[in-house]
Design a protein around this motif. Sequence first.
Motif, PDB file in Angstrom:
ATOM      1  N   PRO A   1      -7.701   8.945  -1.576  1.00 23.04           N
ATOM      2  CA  PRO A   1      -6.510   8.487  -1.268  1.00 23.04           C
ATOM      3  C   PRO A   1      -6.144   8.155  -0.067  1.00 23.04           C
ATOM      4  O   PRO A   1      -6.800   8.906   1.053  1.00 23.04           O
ATOM      5  CB  PRO A   1      -5.532   9.535  -2.095  1.00 23.04           C
ATOM      6  CG  PRO A   1      -6.401  10.304  -2.873  1.00 23.04           C
ATOM      7  CD  PRO A   1      -7.577  10.331  -2.342  1.00 23.04           C
TER       8      PRO A   1
ATOM      9  N   ALA B   1      -3.594  13.036   7.123  1.00 21.17           N
ATOM     10  CA  ALA B   1      -4.568  14.382   6.767  1.00 21.17           C
ATOM     11  C   ALA B   1      -5.726  14.090   7.881  1.00 21.17           C
ATOM     12  O   ALA B   1      -6.666  15.113   7.553  1.00 21.17           O
ATOM     13  CB  ALA B   1      -4.901  14.201   5.259  1.00 21.17           C
TER      14      ALA B   1
ATOM     15  N   HIS C   1     -11.589   5.075   2.505  1.00 21.03           N
ATOM     16  CA  HIS C   1     -10.760   4.451   1.463  1.00 21.03           C
ATOM     17  C   HIS C   1     -10.797   3.147   1.213  1.00 21.03           C
ATOM     18  O   HIS C   1     -10.721   2.360   2.442  1.00 21.03           O
ATOM     19  CB  HIS C   1      -9.202   4.821   1.844  1.00 21.03           C
ATOM     20  CG  HIS C   1      -8.167   3.973   0.847  1.00 21.03           C
ATOM     21  ND1 HIS C   1      -7.902   4.594  -0.191  1.00 21.03           N
ATOM     22  CD2 HIS C   1      -7.629   2.868   1.026  1.00 21.03           C
ATOM     23  CE1 HIS C   1      -6.930   3.975  -0.957  1.00 21.03           C
ATOM     24  NE2 HIS C   1      -6.795   2.804  -0.074  1.00 21.03           N
TER      25      HIS C   1
ATOM     26  N   GLU D   1       2.167   6.958  10.337  1.00 24.60           N
ATOM     27  CA  GLU D   1       1.733   8.160   9.856  1.00 24.60           C
ATOM     28  C   GLU D   1       0.614   8.816  10.453  1.00 24.60           C
ATOM     29  O   GLU D   1       0.417  10.028  10.517  1.00 24.60           O
ATOM     30  CB  GLU D   1       1.437   7.906   8.213  1.00 24.60           C
ATOM     31  CG  GLU D   1       2.586   7.426   7.211  1.00 24.60           C
ATOM     32  CD  GLU D   1       2.403   7.059   5.984  1.00 24.60           C
ATOM     33  OE1 GLU D   1       1.333   7.909   5.331  1.00 24.60           O
ATOM     34  OE2 GLU D   1       2.888   6.317   4.933  1.00 24.60           O
TER      35      GLU D   1
ATOM     36  N   GLU E   1      -4.221   8.724   2.701  1.00 24.42           N
ATOM     37  CA  GLU E   1      -3.242   9.708   3.271  1.00 24.42           C
ATOM     38  C   GLU E   1      -3.632   9.832   4.995  1.00 24.42           C
ATOM     39  O   GLU E   1      -4.373  10.847   5.320  1.00 24.42           O
ATOM     40  CB  GLU E   1      -3.662  11.059   2.650  1.00 24.42           C
ATOM     41  CG  GLU E   1      -3.102  11.155   1.021  1.00 24.42           C
ATOM     42  CD  GLU E   1      -3.477  12.156   0.386  1.00 24.42           C
ATOM     43  OE1 GLU E   1      -4.393  12.919   0.912  1.00 24.42           O
ATOM     44  OE2 GLU E   1      -3.154  12.487  -0.677  1.00 24.42           O
TER      45      GLU E   1
END
Length: 436
Positions: free
Chosen positions: A386, A391, A370, A412, A388
């Motif tokens: 993206p 993930a 990214h 996250e 994320e």
Amino acid sequence: MSAPETTSSAAAVEPPAVDVAIVGAGYVGVPLAQVFAEAGRSVVLLDVDAERVAQINRGESVIEDVPSEVLARLVSDRGLRATTDYDVLRDAGAILIALPTPLSSQREPDLSILLGAAREIATRLRPGQLVVLESTTYPGTTRDELLPLLEEGSGLRAGTDFHLAFSPERVDPGRTDWTTKNVPKVVGGIDEASTEAAARLYGSAIDEVHTVSSPEAAELTKLLENIFRTVNIALVNELARLCQRLGIDVWEVVEAAATKPFGFMSFRPGPGLGGHCIPIDPFYLTWKAREVDFQTEFIELAGRVNRSMPYYCRSLISQALNHGAGKALSQSRVLVLGIAYKPDIADVRESPALKIVELLQGAGATVSYHDPHVAAVTELGLESVPLEPAAYDAVVIVTDHSGIDYAALVEEAALVIDLRNATGPAGNGTAKVWKL
């Protein structure tokens, strides 16, 4: 301003139709064109890339440091233009060469692009013109390589019929505090008149000009500037690896040392060197040194340390996955955060992130990246995905772009390997954050 006078019949030449012709419309050439055009000089950019030329003539910038709105104004109001036709050089008072001088696969200087252009310039060279090389290279290139080609192809004599000098580019892409206009310009000509002619030209558009005695001194000045950075980055990279074994936070040590108001200059560790200068420049000097039977051992050692950092980082990522997530690298999905070689730009030249991706893929990992500034990297066959974090098995921060919420990233992500200390306090004392 008309063409600089010379000591021969060149003084009688008609004033040029173009003040400055810049060969090479890249990271160096376009900012140069901007400062000369804004100083009221007539400027033309010459490039072999027809699409790039068309973009510039439409006022669409190909360089982040010169926004399209600025370029469009210069094209419409100041007459700045671009062309693929070398014949435009016949009408120029000064010809500035800003072309790539890469390394070969054997890490030796490759001057083929520069010398090819020099042959084209030579057939158009006329009395009274000033030629200045800006491309980074080894000491002696201007006098020993460029000068003979220009003389042979033109039938003119350097220093008598035309002026010849070297003035190293000092572009640092993405900076707004130090730009082409306000960074002092170093100039060294093959004789005093050439130095004076080049200094007058640059002095008409750039805030400060510093002259040196020869092109060789100017060529070595550029190499010293970047070798200084290379050596000090290697030092702190080696210290970072030692700190890993000693259980000491290298970032804390560097920050503490930087509080000393004298005798210390702060350099930060990282995954390797990137950009068009720092990873390459030392090899110009080590190659030239071998010609005179001299070993630049200190510089070569620094190069080895810095080139080894992507391999060290690959091992750190593997270790973090193994101990922090109980997963093998070959079975992991890894997100590389930041593919450009430095923050907040789109330049991927020599970026250590490219090597890290290659090494991770070679170890069997599934790798994505990214980067808000780089939409795709064709040599890797990858496009930016993206952000994320959840993930992936691990997120590796290779380039610390601003605008990323690193505290949220830490929250996250399952595992973060921070090679730039981008997570700062948010990553301190957190088991799932591994730092260089």
